[in-house]
Design an enzyme around this catalytic site. Structure first.
Site, PDB file in Angstrom:
ATOM      1  N   LYS A   1      30.804  73.986  20.295  1.00 34.02           N
ATOM      2  CA  LYS A   1      31.448  73.734  19.004  1.00 34.02           C
ATOM      3  C   LYS A   1      31.594  75.021  18.178  1.00 34.02           C
ATOM      4  O   LYS A   1      32.503  75.132  17.370  1.00 34.02           O
ATOM      5  CB  LYS A   1      30.637  72.718  18.190  1.00 34.02           C
ATOM      6  CG  LYS A   1      30.367  71.374  18.883  1.00 34.02           C
ATOM      7  CD  LYS A   1      31.572  70.499  18.966  1.00 34.02           C
ATOM      8  CE  LYS A   1      31.272  69.018  19.214  1.00 34.02           C
ATOM      9  NZ  LYS A   1      30.483  68.712  20.406  1.00 34.02           N
TER      10      LYS A   1
HETATM   11  C1  LIG Z   1      30.647  67.630  21.385  1.00 38.29           C
HETATM   12  C2  LIG Z   1      30.025  67.853  22.709  1.00 38.29           C
HETATM   13  C3  LIG Z   1      30.594  67.341  23.891  1.00 38.29           C
HETATM   14  C4  LIG Z   1      31.817  66.462  23.875  1.00 38.29           C
HETATM   15  O1  LIG Z   1      32.951  67.125  23.414  1.00 38.29           O
HETATM   16  P1  LIG Z   1      34.224  66.285  22.906  1.00 38.29           P
HETATM   17  O2  LIG Z   1      35.167  67.300  22.407  1.00 38.29           O
HETATM   18  O3  LIG Z   1      33.705  65.372  21.838  1.00 38.29           O
HETATM   19  O4  LIG Z   1      34.706  65.528  24.093  1.00 38.29           O
HETATM   20  C5  LIG Z   1      30.009  67.653  25.090  1.00 38.29           C
HETATM   21  N1  LIG Z   1      28.889  68.397  25.150  1.00 38.29           N
HETATM   22  C6  LIG Z   1      28.308  68.899  24.046  1.00 38.29           C
HETATM   23  C7  LIG Z   1      27.061  69.700  24.189  1.00 38.29           C
HETATM   24  C8  LIG Z   1      28.861  68.657  22.791  1.00 38.29           C
HETATM   25  O5  LIG Z   1      28.286  69.156  21.690  1.00 38.29           O
END
Ligand SMILES: *Cc1c(COP(=O)(O)O)cnc(C)c1O
Length: 442
Positions: free
Chosen positions: A85
């Site tokens: 993120k």
């Molecule tokens: C948010 C997240 C996901 C999923 O990503 P999306 O964009 O919601 O599909 C997978 N792994 C981790 C560690 C995340 O923080």
């Protein structure tokens, strides 16, 4: 959604092989800008993106690691909060002042309030990106007790009177619904000038398309991308890259026992059930906000048809994806799911075979990558590694028998003081709490 997809010809994609990651992001973003708008010019944008990624521990920002002849792991977790993120959020924070004020009258507008629902990683990434760069209040909602302790501490130990963490006694889906309801409250919007940073924010996806470009440029050929999926955001960024001209073999959604996306892609069964808590909490989601975008595209952008389907879904919690739409989706997408024990086994096996520790989200991707191989899929497979193993130390230690070490920046994480409020899943209680905080701050 962008009205039209920018196009990157092959030569432009190949040229990215020699670019630093921040330049690839600037290139991807600029392709979505209308030059007649008040947007940063190429140089200013490149400088802002360089600044965004100074906060990463890895010089290359993202690292493509080869595990065996044709399997790669794309490490996206070297940012300040140890999950992918950060890649989009750090860049988004640099863009925010432009979006807020335009280039000329910076600082003149009302103070903004940023709302975020988090399944564990978005909240920390938003706080790390915005708390010190943007003059705004940040309010983050997480499902109480359903995220890892390291995830929680990363969010709740950042000092700052402009940060509020709210633990909701319910699931992430409910947190997300509450945030949408707060956005829909005109009085609150008027008072607090609300802004969002969840993956429904298009800019995040436009930024995330960059690491699909970067991978192609590095490998010099198309691959299958396996993407650990919750809200369908990260994988939709891969779709965006493909629409912009990137050669891709397949996009494979990997999910845990919360498998709505897998059922939808494999059989058209898009029906949400109760959320189950797993060792990969960032994917404990039953309503994948960005899946609607894929349906929109697969319907040839027929908004009327989509609205009807989504209205049915909102009313009943279940739809079946129409046959023609499913056929269109399956041309590019595939999917798979992993149980908790498959995930644990993959963590252990990867440690034993490759001397390499992976977190549970990444392990789910690798289970599904192996499923693809046994189905006879050929060519390079790139599994996106979405979190640092130390963000889930209990789960990793249980599976592999070794405890992953936290990076230096978090050496004292367990000594830091936490700050959070616990509230019921009630939009009135929440908005009065928020207004009250605002009043106290003045
Ligand atoms: C948010 C997240 C996901 C999923 O990503 P999306 O964009 O919601 O599909 C997978 N792994 C981790 C560690 C995340 O923080």
């Amino acid at each position: 959604m962008p009205a039209a997809w920018p196009q990157f010809p092959e030569a432009k994609l190949r040229a990215m092989a020699d670019m630093p990651f921040s330049d690839i992001v600037a290139t991807s973003l600029a392709s979505f800008f209308d030059p007649d708008d008040d947007v940063p010019d190429g140089q200013a944008l490149a400088a802002a993106m360089r600044k965004a990624y100074e906060s990463f521990d890895a010089d290359e920002t993202v690292i493509l690691r080869q595990l065996d002849e044709s399997h790669y792991v794309l490490e996206l977790f070297h940012g300040p909060t140890l999950a992918f993120k950060d890649v989009a959020m750090q860049a988004l924070a640099q863009l925010y002042p432009w979006a807020q004020d335009g280039l000329t009258d910076a600082g003149s507008s009302r103070r903004k309030t940023i709302l975020a629902a988090t399944s564990g990683d978005t909240g920390g990434a938003a706080i790390a990106a915005f708390a010190n760069t943007v003059d705004a209040d940040i309010i983050v909602f997480h499902p109480k007790g359903r995220i890892s302790e390291v995830q929680r501490r990363i969010m709740t130990t950042t000092p700052g009177s402009n940060i509020s963490n709210i633990a909701i006694d319910d699931s992430f889906d409910v947190c997300q619904r509450l945030v949408k309801e707060l956005f829909g409250d005109p009085a609150l919007n008027e008072k607090l000038d609300l802004g969002g940073v969840n993956s429904i924010n298009w800019v995040r996806l436009a930024i995330q398309a960059s690491y699909y470009f970067a991978t192609y440029a590095r490998l010099g050929k198309a691959s299958t991308f396996v993407v650990p999926t919750g809200n369908f955001g990260d994988i939709f960024a891969g779709y965006a890259a493909w629409r912009m001209g990137l050669p891709v073999l397949k996009l494979v959604a990997a999910v845990n026992e919360n498998d709505i996306v897998h059922r939808a892609i494999s059989s058209g069964d898009y029906s949400s059930g109760a959320v189950r808590a797993t060792s990969a909490p960032s994917m404990d989601i039953q309503i994948a906000s960005n899946f609607e975008r894929l349906l929109f595209e697969a319907m040839g952008r027929d908004a009327t048809r989509l609205r009807k389907v989504m209205t049915d879904f909102a009313a009943s919690g279940a739809i079946s994806v129409p046959a023609d739409v499913l056929t269109a989706i399956q041309k590019l997408f595939s999917s798979g799911s992993a149980t908790g024990s498959m995930t644990d086994k993959m963590i252990e096996q990867t440690w034993r075979r490759h001397d390499y520790l992976i977190d549970p989200h990444t392990a789910i991707g690798m289970v599904v990558a192996e499923q693809q191989r046994s189905k006879g899929v050929t060519g390079p497979i790139v599994t996106l590694s979405t979190a640092h193993p130390a963000k889930f130390p209990e789960a990793v230690a249980r599976a592999a028998g070794v405890e992953p070490a936290l990076p230096d920046r978090y050496a004292d994480l367990f000594d830091r003081e936490e700050s959070l409020a616990v509230l019921p899943a009630d939009v009135r209680a929440i908005s009065s709490y928020i207004l009250n905080c605002q009043a106290v701050r003045g």
